[in-house]
Design a protein around this motif. Sequence first.
Motif, mmCIF file in Angstrom:
data_model
loop_
_atom_site.group_PDB
_atom_site.id
_atom_site.type_symbol
_atom_site.label_atom_id
_atom_site.label_comp_id
_atom_site.label_asym_id
_atom_site.label_seq_id
_atom_site.Cartn_x
_atom_site.Cartn_y
_atom_site.Cartn_z
ATOM 1 N N LYS A 97 0.881 -1.415 -0.060
ATOM 2 C CA LYS A 97 -0.045 -0.205 -0.024
ATOM 3 C C LYS A 97 0.857 1.249 0.081
ATOM 4 O O LYS A 97 0.463 2.082 -0.715
ATOM 5 N N ARG A 98 1.887 1.231 0.809
ATOM 6 C CA ARG A 98 2.938 2.560 0.829
ATOM 7 C C ARG A 98 3.461 2.673 -0.630
ATOM 8 O O ARG A 98 3.818 3.640 -0.747
ATOM 9 N N LEU A 99 3.714 1.705 -1.466
ATOM 10 C CA LEU A 99 4.413 1.941 -2.605
ATOM 11 C C LEU A 99 3.430 1.799 -3.752
ATOM 12 O O LEU A 99 4.032 1.947 -4.944
ATOM 13 N N THR A 100 2.238 2.094 -3.501
ATOM 14 C CA THR A 100 1.318 1.905 -4.599
ATOM 15 C C THR A 100 1.425 3.065 -5.770
ATOM 16 O O THR A 100 1.527 2.787 -6.983
ATOM 17 N N ALA A 101 1.737 4.271 -5.228
ATOM 18 C CA ALA A 101 2.222 5.262 -6.090
ATOM 19 C C ALA A 101 3.130 5.187 -6.941
ATOM 20 O O ALA A 101 3.074 5.442 -8.411
ATOM 21 N N GLN A 102 4.250 4.433 -6.554
ATOM 22 C CA GLN A 102 5.527 4.316 -7.150
ATOM 23 C C GLN A 102 5.239 3.310 -8.348
ATOM 24 O O GLN A 102 5.738 3.211 -9.373
ATOM 25 N N TRP A 103 4.513 2.106 -7.742
ATOM 26 C CA TRP A 103 4.374 1.072 -8.760
ATOM 27 C C TRP A 103 3.408 1.673 -9.957
ATOM 28 O O TRP A 103 3.721 1.276 -11.121
ATOM 29 N N ALA A 104 2.361 2.547 -9.537
ATOM 30 C CA ALA A 104 1.696 3.115 -10.877
ATOM 31 C C ALA A 104 2.479 3.982 -11.658
ATOM 32 O O ALA A 104 2.159 3.848 -12.905
ATOM 33 N N LEU A 105 3.301 4.833 -11.327
ATOM 34 C CA LEU A 105 4.122 5.381 -12.052
ATOM 35 C C LEU A 105 5.103 4.571 -12.740
ATOM 36 O O LEU A 105 5.499 4.901 -14.134
ATOM 37 N N ALA A 106 5.599 3.723 -12.263
ATOM 38 C CA ALA A 106 6.704 2.605 -12.870
ATOM 39 C C ALA A 106 5.977 2.011 -14.120
ATOM 40 O O ALA A 106 6.538 1.692 -15.271
ATOM 41 N N ALA A 107 4.613 1.585 -13.932
ATOM 42 C CA ALA A 107 3.960 0.917 -14.939
ATOM 43 C C ALA A 107 3.769 1.909 -16.203
ATOM 44 O O ALA A 107 3.692 1.325 -17.330
ATOM 45 N N GLN A 108 3.314 3.085 -16.067
ATOM 46 C CA GLN A 108 3.377 4.143 -17.018
ATOM 47 C C GLN A 108 4.488 4.048 -17.873
ATOM 48 O O GLN A 108 4.665 4.180 -19.111
ATOM 49 N N ARG A 109 5.692 4.094 -17.124
ATOM 50 C CA ARG A 109 6.951 4.364 -17.538
ATOM 51 C C ARG A 109 7.275 3.101 -18.752
ATOM 52 O O ARG A 109 7.655 3.225 -19.964
ATOM 53 N N LEU A 110 7.080 2.227 -17.981
ATOM 54 C CA LEU A 110 7.412 0.691 -18.808
ATOM 55 C C LEU A 110 6.359 0.636 -20.089
ATOM 56 O O LEU A 110 6.797 0.168 -21.266
ATOM 57 N N ALA A 111 5.271 1.148 -19.876
ATOM 58 C CA ALA A 111 4.263 0.941 -20.968
ATOM 59 C C ALA A 111 4.536 1.563 -22.024
ATOM 60 O O ALA A 111 4.511 1.234 -23.218
ATOM 61 N N ARG A 112 5.115 2.869 -21.807
ATOM 62 C CA ARG A 112 5.696 3.911 -23.127
ATOM 63 C C ARG A 112 6.940 3.191 -23.576
ATOM 64 O O ARG A 112 6.909 3.345 -24.860
ATOM 65 N N LYS A 113 7.650 2.579 -22.813
ATOM 66 C CA LYS A 113 8.945 1.818 -23.211
ATOM 67 C C LYS A 113 8.658 0.734 -24.201
ATOM 68 O O LYS A 113 9.216 0.563 -25.102
ATOM 69 N N LEU A 114 7.668 -0.010 -23.620
ATOM 70 C CA LEU A 114 7.324 -1.334 -24.347
ATOM 71 C C LEU A 114 6.397 -0.899 -25.878
ATOM 72 O O LEU A 114 6.362 -1.531 -26.594
#
Length: 792
Positions: A259-276
């Motif tokens: 729960k504490r890292l939720t925001a970081q996971w969401a941001l990381a998912a956006q970055r990887l989606a753009r990369k792929l």
Amino acid sequence: MITVNPDGKIMVRRCLVTLRPFRLFVLGIGFFSLCFLMTSLGSQFSARRPGDSPFTIRTEVLGGPESRGVLRKMSDLLELMVKRMDTLARLENGSELHRAAGDGHFAVDRFPPGAGLMERIQAIAQNVSDIAVKVDQILRHSLLLHSKVSEGRRDQCEAPSDPKFPDCSGKVEWMRARWTSDPCYAFFGVDGTECSFLTYLSEVEWFCPPLPWRNQTAAQMAPKPLPKVQAVFRSNLSHLLELMGSGKESLIFMKKRTKRLTAQWALAAQRLARKLGSVWRDQKQILVHIGFLTEESGDVFSPRVLKGGPLGEMVQWADILATLYVLGHGLRITVSLKELQSNLGVPPGRGNCPLAMPLPFDLIYTDYHGLQQMKQHMGLSFKQYRCRIRVIDTFGTEPAYNHEEYATLHGYRTNWGYWNLHPRQFMTMFPHTPDNSFMGFVSEELNETEKQLIKGGKASNMAVVYGKEASIWKLQGKEKFLGILNKYMEIHGTVYYESQRPPEVPAFVKNHGLLPQPEFQQLLRKAKLFIGFGFPYEGPAPLEAIANGCVFLQSRFSPPHSSLNHEFFRGKPTSREVFSQHPYAENFIGKPHVWTVDYNNSEEFEAAIKAIMRTQVDPYLPYEYTCEGMLERIHAYIQHQDFCAAPGPAPLGARAPPSPFVLAPNATHLEWAQNASLAPGAWPPAHSLRAWLATAGRACTDACLDHGLICEPSFFPFLNSQDAFQKLQVPCDSTESEMNHLYPAFAQPGRECFLQKEPLLFSCAGASAKYHRLCPCRDFRKGQVALCRDCL
């Protein structure tokens, strides 16, 4: 003369009145009747299904309407018996009341039978006799039908002599003698007949050929594969928190971290989606079974979560769950053996039979405890589906320990190895050896504003000790180097205690007690130094400290710690030598963030403290330990690693195809030829391969690092040929193929070349002064050692 205590007489009389012999007599008749029925019918009824009462009569197995009618009559007779017993009980109670009104004495021989009572008893006995006759008729009728069926299929229900099924007759013999040893056989329809043995061995297991007369009626059709679905990144983790469950302190800790890292996971998912970009990703159905949290394995971690116990495993598991969920895969999580059995489709019994249905999961993530539980309960299905398993293995499992036969013959057998899995199925916390897959975990990533605030708020003379359990502070000689550190810095500890300060912690250390993770992070953001005592090995805390702007100071081990000289590593399936408390921090991060010194050398230790106080460092976190780095790495594994399609060993005497290599211009190593095909299906891509002949006594892991590269075990098959030695201009007077985790290799004294006979033994780890190992190397992405530059 024997005297009798009057009180004893009264007690005996009371007992006799309480026992009510006549009621016991009547109940005895009923119980005997019921036992007779169950014993007579037991062998004729098929296996009881889960949920059936043990007294349920399954009439469908007895044939036609006649049998069912007889059983209904039997049921009516039993019901009548119960009613008559109730009537007799009331008569008995009435007789007792009459006797109680008399002299109060009771004797069996003085019992006056009621009117018609003997006739009632005789009627009950006659009913039992009638039932026995009916049961005998049913049994005879059933056996007659069975003999007719068996006679008609006698030729079809004999173990065939088919060379394609050499074990069939032996398995039938085993079933004949042992089919009652596990209820799971009856669950699949085995009833002691030859036909049931052959049906089971051909349709449930695969030791016998299909029976011709079962082709269109009983044979199970293979289920059609479900259509592929694209995985879509997720940013809302609320459903994941529900899937994780509750009730254990370990699960509560993992949920808080996620729960504490939720925001970081969401941001990381956006970055990887753009990369792929538009890359198609198959959605996988994944089972995650955390074996060490099950009650059957002891669950030693949950009670220690709030007492300073090790949290590294739970940190990693929380991040694995988040990674798989954010990547968009279907997820099922189990932390009990009962849940595991239900999700796998384990039939009732003791685990000797295969699963009752095809495995519904593409991948299974578990640990060594879960691996053992699955082997115990999946029967033959474990061997069938083990290629789908991924084992979270903190310290790694080297190929020499993984291959059961080789480990047993050459002294590599331990309590944790010998599973005969593909070595890349073991997934480690740190990149110990390229033989395994590097799973990792994540540390909290700071934004630029937070980094600047930390740099401005650092106390240059504040140190925090790595160690939450008092036992870690028992290190012999700690007073000496802590005394030196105390001259320059204020020392803080986070050691757990209940009522009084732990005596192992020196008085000059300011102990905060066990801190929640957010408060511990704040302490690290103020501190200049994070110092380790040499244990625990390779935990997540040093990376967290470095990410919060601390310098990590650790002890150098001389001689290095290993299973040969240190109890902690003894029995672990690795020969790795550890030269410091945190080898990853030393080798992949290094100065100025990581200092490794000899704590026994006071001058070296004090000089390091002075230098660290003058050194300014920024918060630093390796990319592979960010949320995006972990998502990227696990995405690549899921999309490209397929151990179910791995080729088996080449047949003896088969000639290997020419290697597609050319000698590099400087004649030091082999490179992939530009005009060679790119080995379709190979991952990592074969064109990234570089091959060196290591110096004697050098492991391939070190030989590749010497050239700024990573050893890649999946490339070994390309090098495992005489042609590769010839192109490297190695003078092979003879070439042999054997099982050895150091092969392919060249032995200088005899000018002998050795090829690998067993693919599971290809290994980057291991060295011998006798051999020059032939080593496959590859490049790697900056900050992502697990992936080559073209691996996405």
